[in-house]
Design a protein around this motif. Structure first.
Motif, PDB file in Angstrom:
ATOM      1  N   PRO A  40       0.829  -1.210   0.000  1.00 20.72           N
ATOM      2  CA  PRO A  40       0.000   0.000   0.000  1.00 20.72           C
ATOM      3  C   PRO A  40       0.861   1.255   0.000  1.00 20.72           C
ATOM      4  O   PRO A  40       1.844   1.363   0.735  1.00 20.72           O
ATOM      5  N   GLY A  41       0.496   2.178  -0.851  1.00 19.33           N
ATOM      6  CA  GLY A  41       1.237   3.423  -0.995  1.00 19.33           C
ATOM      7  C   GLY A  41       2.123   3.458  -2.218  1.00 19.33           C
ATOM      8  O   GLY A  41       2.548   4.529  -2.651  1.00 19.33           O
ATOM      9  N   HIS A  99      -5.119   7.965  -1.390  1.00 20.81           N
ATOM     10  CA  HIS A  99      -5.933   7.778  -0.182  1.00 20.81           C
ATOM     11  C   HIS A  99      -5.054   7.466   1.027  1.00 20.81           C
ATOM     12  O   HIS A  99      -5.349   7.926   2.148  1.00 20.81           O
ATOM     13  N   GLU A 100      -3.991   6.677   0.807  1.00 20.59           N
ATOM     14  CA  GLU A 100      -3.082   6.377   1.917  1.00 20.59           C
ATOM     15  C   GLU A 100      -2.443   7.659   2.439  1.00 20.59           C
ATOM     16  O   GLU A 100      -2.298   7.857   3.651  1.00 20.59           O
ATOM     17  N   ALA A 101      -2.005   8.515   1.494  1.00 17.11           N
ATOM     18  CA  ALA A 101      -1.395   9.783   1.922  1.00 17.11           C
ATOM     19  C   ALA A 101      -2.400  10.644   2.677  1.00 17.11           C
ATOM     20  O   ALA A 101      -2.066  11.262   3.705  1.00 17.11           O
ATOM     21  N   GLU A 102      -3.646  10.677   2.166  1.00 17.72           N
ATOM     22  CA  GLU A 102      -4.668  11.456   2.855  1.00 17.72           C
ATOM     23  C   GLU A 102      -4.964  10.883   4.240  1.00 17.72           C
ATOM     24  O   GLU A 102      -5.125  11.636   5.219  1.00 17.72           O
ATOM     25  N   MET A 103      -5.020   9.532   4.321  1.00 22.33           N
ATOM     26  CA  MET A 103      -5.284   8.918   5.625  1.00 22.33           C
ATOM     27  C   MET A 103      -4.121   9.160   6.585  1.00 22.33           C
ATOM     28  O   MET A 103      -4.329   9.406   7.784  1.00 22.33           O
ATOM     29  N   GLU A 123      -2.157  11.869  11.239  1.00 23.49           N
ATOM     30  CA  GLU A 123      -1.222  12.768  11.903  1.00 23.49           C
ATOM     31  C   GLU A 123      -1.956  13.944  12.542  1.00 23.49           C
ATOM     32  O   GLU A 123      -1.638  14.363  13.668  1.00 23.49           O
ATOM     33  N   THR A 124      -2.956  14.439  11.817  1.00 17.58           N
ATOM     34  CA  THR A 124      -3.757  15.540  12.381  1.00 17.58           C
ATOM     35  C   THR A 124      -4.487  15.095  13.637  1.00 17.58           C
ATOM     36  O   THR A 124      -4.521  15.812  14.653  1.00 17.58           O
ATOM     37  N   GLN A 125      -5.059  13.881  13.575  1.00 20.70           N
ATOM     38  CA  GLN A 125      -5.771  13.370  14.746  1.00 20.70           C
ATOM     39  C   GLN A 125      -4.813  13.117  15.906  1.00 20.70           C
ATOM     40  O   GLN A 125      -5.158  13.360  17.081  1.00 20.70           O
TER      41      GLN A 125
END
Length: 503
Positions: free
Chosen positions: A261-262, A295-299, A304-306
């Motif tokens: 993935p990625g 999507h992996e980068a966005e997740m 990281e934000t969370q």
């Protein structure tokens, strides 16, 4: 795939092989028919030549027998025979007395007795010389004419008009044979075909033998060319299918199996000639992998934000708890009654315990491994000694723990449990000491045993009173929250409970 292609092309190869065999059989029949025509034609030509010469000889001997012959008739006969025979036509005319009446310029090839000259057949193969002799007697049987035919002349006359290779002509009369073809060594192997025709009205047979060339490698290859073409077609089909279909699919399967993935898949980047459908499939996988990577980068960014938000929440909670502890400390300073001061201190110790849990959880968020037991107990012990009563300022706490981690749901009740036990031990034995240990259970990898040992926790009347008034209910509630039994050994002064750890 190769077997399927081979079986699919096998009927075509068998049809081609049967057609090739049929063509060979047809060619053999045509050769046999051509051989029959050639031997018949040669026999007729040889018969016509013999009959023509016999007619000329018959006229000559009849003229000589009538005693009114022209003296130049022998010369004319010689010229006639020489026109048909390159060797000049060897003829010899004898009477009953054995006198030679007329002859060619060459000597007689074979000598015959007087009786043999007149008693032999009309046409005879000589046993002792390679010649065919034709006898022509006069009408009154007093004169006999002999003409000798050599191999060369017989071959030139009997040569068929058809172009047959490797032919051999043989004259046969009874058990006598005369090979009139050019003598040559036949090649080894091969198959021969022979046909015969009679020289009417003579008792002589002309046999023509045609020998086919031996079965060479080239002929065998030409015979099995359909099968070779079938195998070549199957091999070429396999190569094309493997190049265009199978190999790209194998590369695509390996690329998909090794996908992480990625990553962005480029499975057919080094393939030049795959099928367009495979190219489209590879492009589809590449687009899907690009979407997954996005999507992996966005997740990852959202995670990281969370994580930052969670750290901020824990930081704010820790700060709020510290503010509450400071307020409690201010109120404790304004209290004058010892009971009130002790009550404020007890509340402050529990707030500090909760603050320690949040602070350690906040520190462990970077590695996401949970709360470390050793730093949690160390910081909690320091906080408890800092808020201990004046009589218990020398209370010693020893820590023996493995490098273990627990979740926040486990860390909070453990912090409160240790706070209650340390406060109880300080109250009952202010000058004593405590040993806190945490080790993994040998039979369970995700469980550890938390043990607290102190002389102040030994069974006594004061301890029984404190447990019955408040501490017993709190310890029982915390053990239920940890979903494990809290074991108490009154003689050893120890408490032990099994807790869940993060492997």
């Amino acid at each position: 795939m190769f077997l399927i292609l081979t079986l699919a092309l096998l009927p075509l190869g068998l049809i081609a092989l049967i057609a090739s065999l049929q063509a060979i059989r047809t060619a053999d029949l045509e050769k046999e028919a051509l051989l029959r025509i050639a031997v018949t034609q040669s026999a007729r030509k040889l018969t016509a030549d013999l009959q023509s010469d016999r007619t000329a000889l018959q006229l000559t001997v009849d003229s000589l027998a009538s005693n009114s012959a022209d003296r130049a008739i022998c010369s004319r006969l010689s010229l006639f025979l020489a026109a048909n025979d390159a060797e000049g036509g060897r003829f010899y005319i004898y009477d009953r007395a054995g006198r030679r009446l007329c002859n060619s310029s060459e000597g007689e090839p074979a000598s015959m007795t007087q009786t043999a000259r007149f008693t032999g057949p009309a046409t005879e193969l000589l046993a002792n010389a390679p010649y065919l002799v034709s006898r022509v007697p006069s009408a009154d049987k007093r004169i006999i004419a002999l003409i000798y035919y050599s191999r060369k002349h017989l071959e030139s006359v009997a040569d068929p008009a058809t172009a047959l290779q490797n032919r051999k002509l043989t004259l046969r009369q009874g058990d006598r044979r005369l090979a009139i073809s050019h003598v040559r060594k036949d090649p080894p192997g091969g198959k021969s075909s022979s046909l015969s025709a009679r020289l009417d009205p003579y008792d002589v047979e002309l046999t023509m033998t045609v020998r086919e060339p031996p079965a060479t490698l080239a002929r065998m290859l030409s015979l099995f060319l359909p099968l070779v073409m079938w195998f070549a077609a199957a091999a070429i089909g396999w190569f094309v299918v493997n190049r265009v279909l199978i190999r790209p699919l194998v590369i695509l399967r390996r690329a998909v199996a090794a996908y992480q993935p990625g990553e962005v898949l480029e499975p057919l980047q080094r393939m030049r000639t795959p099928a367009q459908e495979i190219v489209a499939l590879g492009e589809t996988f590449r687009e899907i992998s690009e979407d997954v990577a996005t999507h992996e980068a966005e997740m990852a960014e959202g995670l990281e934000t969370q994580r930052k938000l969670t750290r901020e929440v824990h930081h704010r909670v820790k700060n709020n708890l510290q503010i509450i502890a400071s307020l409690i400390n201010l109120h404790a300073r304004s209290a004058h009654e010892p009971e009130a001061v002790e009550a404020y201190a007890s509340i402050q110790r529990r707030v500090d315990a909760l603050s320690v849990v949040h602070r350690n959880h906040f520190a462990e968020l970077e590695e996401n491994r949970g709360v470390g037991i050793r730093p949690l107990i160390s910081e909690l012990s320091a906080s408890l000694r800092g808020t201990a009563p004046a009589t218990a300022r020398r209370f010693a706490i020893q820590i023996d723990s493995d490098n273990l981690h627990i979740s926040q749901d486990v860390a909070v009740p453990i912090a409160f449990l240790l706070t209650e036990l340390v406060e109880l031990a300080m109250m009952l034995d202010p000058q004593g000491a405590m040993r806190i240990s945490a080790h993994v259970l040998p039979e369970q990898a995700n469980r550890a045993l938390l043990s607290v040992v102190s002389s102040g926790l030994r069974a006594s009347e004061d301890m029984t009173v404190h447990l019955s008034e408040r501490y017993g209910r709190v310890l029982t509630g915390l053990s239920r929250q940890l979903r494990s039994a809290l074991d108490h050994d009154g003689e050893a002064g120890s408490y032990a409970i099994a807790i869940t750890i993060i492997p």
